[in-house]
Design an enzyme around this catalytic site. Structure first.
Site, PDB file in Angstrom:
ATOM      1  N   GLU A 229       0.844  -1.182   0.000  1.00 27.10           N
ATOM      2  CA  GLU A 229       0.000   0.000   0.000  1.00 27.10           C
ATOM      3  C   GLU A 229       0.887   1.242   0.000  1.00 27.10           C
ATOM      4  O   GLU A 229       1.992   1.224   0.556  1.00 27.10           O
ATOM      5  CB  GLU A 229      -0.913   0.019   1.229  1.00 27.10           C
ATOM      6  CG  GLU A 229      -1.873  -1.158   1.331  1.00 27.10           C
ATOM      7  CD  GLU A 229      -2.984  -1.102   0.294  1.00 27.10           C
ATOM      8  OE1 GLU A 229      -3.113  -0.050  -0.363  1.00 27.10           O
ATOM      9  OE2 GLU A 229      -3.707  -2.098   0.150  1.00 27.10           O
ATOM     10  N   ASP A 254     -17.931 -11.376  -9.435  1.00 29.29           N
ATOM     11  CA  ASP A 254     -17.984 -10.562  -8.214  1.00 29.29           C
ATOM     12  C   ASP A 254     -17.338  -9.195  -8.443  1.00 29.29           C
ATOM     13  O   ASP A 254     -17.849  -8.173  -7.978  1.00 29.29           O
ATOM     14  CB  ASP A 254     -17.281 -11.287  -7.068  1.00 29.29           C
ATOM     15  CG  ASP A 254     -17.403 -10.539  -5.753  1.00 29.29           C
ATOM     16  OD1 ASP A 254     -18.542 -10.288  -5.302  1.00 29.29           O
ATOM     17  OD2 ASP A 254     -16.355 -10.185  -5.164  1.00 29.29           O
TER      18      ASP A 254
END
Length: 306
Positions: A229, A254
């Protein structure tokens, strides 16, 4: 002028303009070896085009990637193309046989401009023309050339990834309207073309190619993995929970449903008419923290999957 100097450019620097001039002069003088030299130089250009396409299909997100490294890599590829053409991949031999049979001399290979050194196809003749024009090559050569043309457009790992997942992306597109190529591009970016797919503790695939995290509302299977991140522009490793599926079809479904139903991404879908707009919209909506995410995704969709 010696015959060797005219016909064999592979031992000389790929950007040597004098070498090309020697070959052009040999063609004008009607040297019988000039056709062989021209065909060999054309083969070198063809090889260089394939190498360039493969380079373009490779994600460029390494720490050493820059305009300078790309320039020197291009020069290296040109020299390697010269060396490979000296050993031959068969195209030069085919050209010599076919053009000799048709009484075409070396000048018909369009020894004009800066062809050869710069990778530009000669005027009046191109690899695509040779592949697409019936009778331009013997039947056996045309059959052999078809796979080469395919390799020129897409790298093997790209074709393998697309062949494996295209059907699932197409089904998701039918259900949601999100272009299949956009989904394949994001799956490729998130998973490193499938090489960095999130895996379960036993090593089995999670079928989550999109890096979708398992938030509080997720009721399905979960897998824990280390992810990168970016916080204030700096990369940090974190342990996160991600969704897991029973199949890639379920994963694509999904992902598409998440984009279509989540208010954060509604504007992306409403205005994402092209790859660049779609990629920028995803980044602005917070899909990823990598500051270069949109550029990387757009590059894959527009070039690698083109």
């Amino acid at each position: 002028m010696s015959i060797n100097k005219t016909s064999d450019l592979s031992s000389r620097f790929a950007l040597d303009a004098q070498a090309l001039g020697d070959l052009k002069q040999g063609a004008k003088d009607g040297s019988p070896d000039a056709l062989r030299g021209a065909a060999q130089q054309f083969e070198a250009m063809f090889i260089n085009m394939m190498m360039k396409s493969m380079r373009d299909a490779t994600p460029k997100d390494g720490p050493m990637d820059s305009e300078q490294t790309r320039m020197f890599t291009g020069m290296l590829d040109q020299q390697m193309s010269q060396n490979l053409a000296k050993r031959g991949v068969g195209l030069a031999d085919v050209l010599v046989r076919q053009l000799t049979a048709n009484k075409v001399n070396a000048q018909a290979l369009a020894l004009s401009g800066e062809a050869g050194a710069g990778g530009t196809m000669p005027a009046g003749l191109s690899a695509d023309m040779l592949m697409k024009t019936p009778g331009a090559l013997p039947a056996a050569a045309e059959a052999d050339a078809a796979p080469a043309a395919a390799s020129r457009s897409k790298a093997p790992h790209v074709r393998s990834f697309q062949d494996k997942l295209a059907a699932h992306a197409d089904e998701a597109e039918k259900a949601t309207g999100i272009p299949a190529k956009f989904m394949l591009g994001q799956a490729a970016l998130e998973s490193g073309w499938g090489k960095r797919e999130i895996r379960n503790a036993d090593g089995s695939p999670s079928h989550n190619l999109f890096g979708i995290k398992a938030g509080p509302g997720w009721k399905g299977k979960v897998v824990t993995a280390v992810t990168t991140e970016y916080v204030n522009g700096k990369a940090q490793a974190k342990v996160e929970k991600f969704r897991a599926y029973d199949s890639y079809a379920e994963g694509f479904k999904d992902y598409a449903n998440m984009l279509a139903s989540n208010p954060r991404y509604q504007r992306v879908l409403a205005h994402g008419g092209d790859a660049a707009t779609f990629a920028r919209g995803l980044q602005r909506a917070g899909y990823a923290t990598d500051p270069q995410y949109a550029a990387k995704l757009s590059q894959i969709i527009k070039h690698s999957l083109a």
